[in-house]
Design an enzyme around this catalytic site. Structure first.
Site, mmCIF file in Angstrom:
data_model
loop_
_atom_site.group_PDB
_atom_site.id
_atom_site.type_symbol
_atom_site.label_atom_id
_atom_site.label_comp_id
_atom_site.label_asym_id
_atom_site.label_seq_id
_atom_site.Cartn_x
_atom_site.Cartn_y
_atom_site.Cartn_z
ATOM 1 N N GLY A 10 -29.012 -0.735 -11.224
ATOM 2 C CA GLY A 10 -27.655 -1.163 -11.556
ATOM 3 C C GLY A 10 -27.652 -1.843 -12.922
ATOM 4 O O GLY A 10 -28.698 -2.005 -13.555
ATOM 5 N N GLN A 11 -26.472 -2.230 -13.390
ATOM 6 C CA GLN A 11 -26.381 -2.891 -14.705
ATOM 7 C C GLN A 11 -27.281 -4.127 -14.747
ATOM 8 O O GLN A 11 -28.088 -4.304 -15.649
ATOM 9 C CB GLN A 11 -24.939 -3.330 -14.979
ATOM 10 C CG GLN A 11 -23.940 -2.203 -15.085
ATOM 11 C CD GLN A 11 -22.589 -2.731 -15.555
ATOM 12 O OE1 GLN A 11 -22.311 -2.743 -16.751
ATOM 13 N NE2 GLN A 11 -21.746 -3.168 -14.641
ATOM 14 N N VAL A 12 -27.127 -4.979 -13.743
ATOM 15 C CA VAL A 12 -27.891 -6.229 -13.720
ATOM 16 C C VAL A 12 -29.344 -5.955 -13.316
ATOM 17 O O VAL A 12 -30.276 -6.508 -13.898
ATOM 18 C CB VAL A 12 -27.222 -7.250 -12.764
ATOM 19 C CG1 VAL A 12 -28.093 -8.490 -12.595
ATOM 20 C CG2 VAL A 12 -25.845 -7.639 -13.298
ATOM 21 N N ASP A 40 -32.764 0.504 0.601
ATOM 22 C CA ASP A 40 -31.382 0.883 0.944
ATOM 23 C C ASP A 40 -30.730 -0.243 1.742
ATOM 24 O O ASP A 40 -31.106 -0.507 2.878
ATOM 25 C CB ASP A 40 -31.407 2.181 1.752
ATOM 26 C CG ASP A 40 -30.009 2.682 2.066
ATOM 27 O OD1 ASP A 40 -29.029 1.955 1.776
ATOM 28 O OD2 ASP A 40 -29.896 3.794 2.612
ATOM 29 N N THR A 66 -20.173 -1.798 -5.266
ATOM 30 C CA THR A 66 -19.310 -2.336 -6.324
ATOM 31 C C THR A 66 -18.079 -1.468 -6.620
ATOM 32 O O THR A 66 -17.363 -1.735 -7.583
ATOM 33 C CB THR A 66 -20.121 -2.520 -7.631
ATOM 34 O OG1 THR A 66 -20.752 -1.277 -7.953
ATOM 35 C CG2 THR A 66 -21.159 -3.605 -7.499
ATOM 36 N N THR A 105 -19.106 -12.856 -6.899
ATOM 37 C CA THR A 105 -18.044 -12.421 -7.817
ATOM 38 C C THR A 105 -16.856 -13.374 -7.885
ATOM 39 O O THR A 105 -16.581 -14.108 -6.924
ATOM 40 C CB THR A 105 -17.546 -11.023 -7.360
ATOM 41 O OG1 THR A 105 -16.364 -10.679 -8.055
ATOM 42 C CG2 THR A 105 -17.218 -10.998 -5.874
ATOM 43 N N ASP A 106 -16.152 -13.318 -8.997
ATOM 44 C CA ASP A 106 -14.865 -14.009 -9.146
ATOM 45 C C ASP A 106 -13.842 -13.485 -8.132
ATOM 46 O O ASP A 106 -12.843 -14.150 -7.870
ATOM 47 C CB ASP A 106 -14.333 -13.792 -10.575
ATOM 48 C CG ASP A 106 -14.297 -12.318 -10.974
ATOM 49 O OD1 ASP A 106 -15.358 -11.668 -10.898
ATOM 50 O OD2 ASP A 106 -13.225 -11.807 -11.339
ATOM 51 N N TYR A 129 -13.442 -5.576 -1.083
ATOM 52 C CA TYR A 129 -14.659 -5.879 -1.836
ATOM 53 C C TYR A 129 -14.871 -7.393 -1.916
ATOM 54 O O TYR A 129 -15.954 -7.896 -1.615
ATOM 55 C CB TYR A 129 -14.556 -5.274 -3.243
ATOM 56 C CG TYR A 129 -15.609 -5.759 -4.212
ATOM 57 C CD1 TYR A 129 -16.919 -5.294 -4.151
ATOM 58 C CD2 TYR A 129 -15.292 -6.706 -5.201
ATOM 59 C CE1 TYR A 129 -17.892 -5.756 -5.047
ATOM 60 C CE2 TYR A 129 -16.245 -7.163 -6.095
ATOM 61 C CZ TYR A 129 -17.538 -6.688 -6.007
ATOM 62 O OH TYR A 129 -18.500 -7.150 -6.891
HETATM 63 P P1 NDP Z 1 -23.739 -1.867 -10.428
HETATM 64 O O1 NDP Z 1 -22.687 -1.132 -9.696
HETATM 65 O O2 NDP Z 1 -24.060 -1.532 -11.838
HETATM 66 O O3 NDP Z 1 -25.108 -1.802 -9.616
HETATM 67 C C1 NDP Z 1 -25.153 -1.935 -8.224
HETATM 68 C C2 NDP Z 1 -26.409 -1.239 -7.775
HETATM 69 O O4 NDP Z 1 -26.451 -1.305 -6.352
HETATM 70 C C3 NDP Z 1 -26.440 0.242 -8.164
HETATM 71 O O5 NDP Z 1 -27.707 0.560 -8.710
HETATM 72 C C4 NDP Z 1 -26.221 0.957 -6.837
HETATM 73 O O6 NDP Z 1 -26.890 2.170 -6.753
HETATM 74 C C5 NDP Z 1 -26.852 -0.045 -5.900
HETATM 75 N N1 NDP Z 1 -26.477 0.228 -4.521
HETATM 76 C C6 NDP Z 1 -25.274 0.594 -4.020
HETATM 77 N N2 NDP Z 1 -25.372 0.801 -2.696
HETATM 78 C C7 NDP Z 1 -26.665 0.566 -2.372
HETATM 79 C C8 NDP Z 1 -27.408 0.621 -1.171
HETATM 80 N N3 NDP Z 1 -26.858 0.998 -0.012
HETATM 81 N N4 NDP Z 1 -28.709 0.294 -1.203
HETATM 82 C C9 NDP Z 1 -29.314 -0.033 -2.358
HETATM 83 N N5 NDP Z 1 -28.676 -0.094 -3.532
HETATM 84 C C10 NDP Z 1 -27.360 0.203 -3.522
HETATM 85 O O7 NDP Z 1 -23.374 -3.402 -10.285
HETATM 86 P P2 NDP Z 1 -23.674 -4.627 -11.263
HETATM 87 O O8 NDP Z 1 -25.081 -4.569 -11.734
HETATM 88 O O9 NDP Z 1 -22.583 -4.710 -12.248
HETATM 89 O O10 NDP Z 1 -23.485 -5.825 -10.231
HETATM 90 C C11 NDP Z 1 -24.545 -6.718 -9.891
HETATM 91 C C12 NDP Z 1 -23.974 -7.797 -8.996
HETATM 92 O O11 NDP Z 1 -22.934 -8.504 -9.670
HETATM 93 C C13 NDP Z 1 -23.365 -7.296 -7.693
HETATM 94 O O12 NDP Z 1 -23.680 -8.204 -6.662
HETATM 95 C C14 NDP Z 1 -21.864 -7.325 -7.941
HETATM 96 O O13 NDP Z 1 -21.140 -7.497 -6.752
HETATM 97 C C15 NDP Z 1 -21.757 -8.540 -8.858
HETATM 98 N N6 NDP Z 1 -20.599 -8.519 -9.739
HETATM 99 C C16 NDP Z 1 -20.349 -7.412 -10.512
HETATM 100 C C17 NDP Z 1 -19.234 -7.402 -11.353
HETATM 101 C C18 NDP Z 1 -18.925 -6.209 -12.199
HETATM 102 O O14 NDP Z 1 -17.961 -6.268 -12.963
HETATM 103 N N7 NDP Z 1 -19.706 -5.114 -12.135
HETATM 104 C C19 NDP Z 1 -18.324 -8.565 -11.441
HETATM 105 C C20 NDP Z 1 -18.715 -9.675 -10.613
HETATM 106 C C21 NDP Z 1 -19.812 -9.638 -9.801
HETATM 107 P P3 NDP Z 1 -26.097 3.546 -7.042
HETATM 108 O O15 NDP Z 1 -25.814 3.540 -8.506
HETATM 109 O O16 NDP Z 1 -27.083 4.559 -6.588
HETATM 110 O O17 NDP Z 1 -24.856 3.479 -6.196
#
Ligand code: NDP
Length: 300
Positions: A10-12, A40, A66, A105-106, A129
């Protein structure tokens, strides 16, 4: 130190792979991870088995459901990934005596008023969400685990999908662009979130660590803008870099939340007060423009 990182792509999660690397042995998983390990978050039994097998000193959970609008029609999946799985991770961390770092999250707030939200302000999510993320926080708190929950906002990164990249694409394709101008917050880079996380890890595992560092903290860049202001900044910088766009920053239409109907309601006020984070961990959050400019310089 053994660190289990979930959601590595993911991004973070991607930035955490970089920022956590010097701190110990990082076992980074995503939902498709092989080698007998389960990353998972929808597979709760698999998660338990993996945590017990690895017995990490620290779990960092960057995985989450997300898809904010899709969550309105996939409530039980969002709840499993964002609420039940963090609860499972927290209970396993507690049993091991390991720390857990988790992101929220906010969107746990209803967005009323104009002041910055403090950590102990009343929560009232407007969307599925937001509710699922709040339930995740509550499950972690109920577990008694040593946990740091970092609530952040408006996340972007050079890698992955986000608002800034969508604006660049749309401004290149379309003749006109309208963006919501009555929701306020701070765009926060995944790099900043990962670097602050690594700084926190050093303090919670260092020689002067105390359990009192556990808790909820707001982590966002300094300053504030609207989505409209964010889009203007992105397009102005892209134009300055010579990127061909059909819509200039000053041509972006400013619209209200009501004029852009989506399945999930968003908070209008997403301003997070980061004073507790800065004071506890001796940090100073940079202005949001700094990180966005850096990200744009990287991708353009
Ligand atoms: P991303 O959507 O970029 O990344 C989330 C990751 O979680 C993806 O790699 C996704 O994989 C993975 N994922 C989804 N479902 C599953 C699963 N069942 N098992 C394992 N992995 C899974 O999110 P961010 O990096 O932006 O967010 C990081 C955190 O920050 C999260 O907790 C989010 O709630 C929080 N946040 C994010 C904000 C935003 O604007 N994005 C704002 C505020 C808080 P895949 O790509 O394969 O689905």
């Amino acid at each position: 130190m053994k660190i289990l990182l979930l959601g590595k792509n993911g991004q973070v999660g991607w930035e955490l792979q970089r920022a956590l690397a010097p701190l110990g042995e990082v076992i980074a998983l995503d939902r498709k991870s092989a080698s007998g390990l389960c990353g998972d978050l929808a597979d709760l039994d698999g998660l338990v088995a993996t945590v017990r097998q690895l017995a990490p000193d620290l779990i960092v959970n960057a995985a989450a459901y997300t898809a904010v609008d899709l969550a309105e029609s996939e409530q039980s999946l969002a709840a499993r990934i964002n609420a039940e799985a963090p609860g499972v991770l927290a209970r396993e961390a507690s049993a091991l005596g390991a720390w857990l770092i988790h992101y929220s999250t906010d969107y746990v707030f209803d967005g009323s008023g104009q002041s910055r939200w403090q950590e102990d302000a009343a929560t009232c999510p407007l969307s599925t969400y937001g509710r699922s993320k709040l339930d995740g926080e509550l499950a972690i708190r109920a577990s008694g685990a040593l946990a740091v929950v970092l609530r952040t906002s408006w996340v972007y990164a050079a890698r992955g999908h986000n608002f800034a990249k969508t604006m660049l694409r749309l401004a290149a394709e379309r003749e006109a662009l309208n963006v919501v101008a009555d929701q306020f917050g701070a765009p926060t880079g995944a790099e900043l979130i990962a670097d602050v996380t690594a700084h926190i890890v050093r303090q919670i595992t260092g020689p002067s660590a105390t359990d009192s560092l556990a808790g909820t903290y707001h982590l966002a860049a300094a300053g504030e803008t609207s989505w409209h202001g964010f889009a203007q900044f992105v397009l102005a910088h892209a134009r300055h870099k010579g990127v061909p766009l059909k819509v200039a920053a000053e041509q972006i239409g400013a619209i209200s939340t009501e004029a852009y109907p989506v399945p999930a309601s968003r908070p209008r006020n997403s301003r997070l007060d980061v004073g507790k984070l800065e004071a506890t961990f001796k940090l100073k959050m940079p202005l949001w423009q700094q990180g966005v400019q850096r990200m744009l310089d990287e991708i353009l």
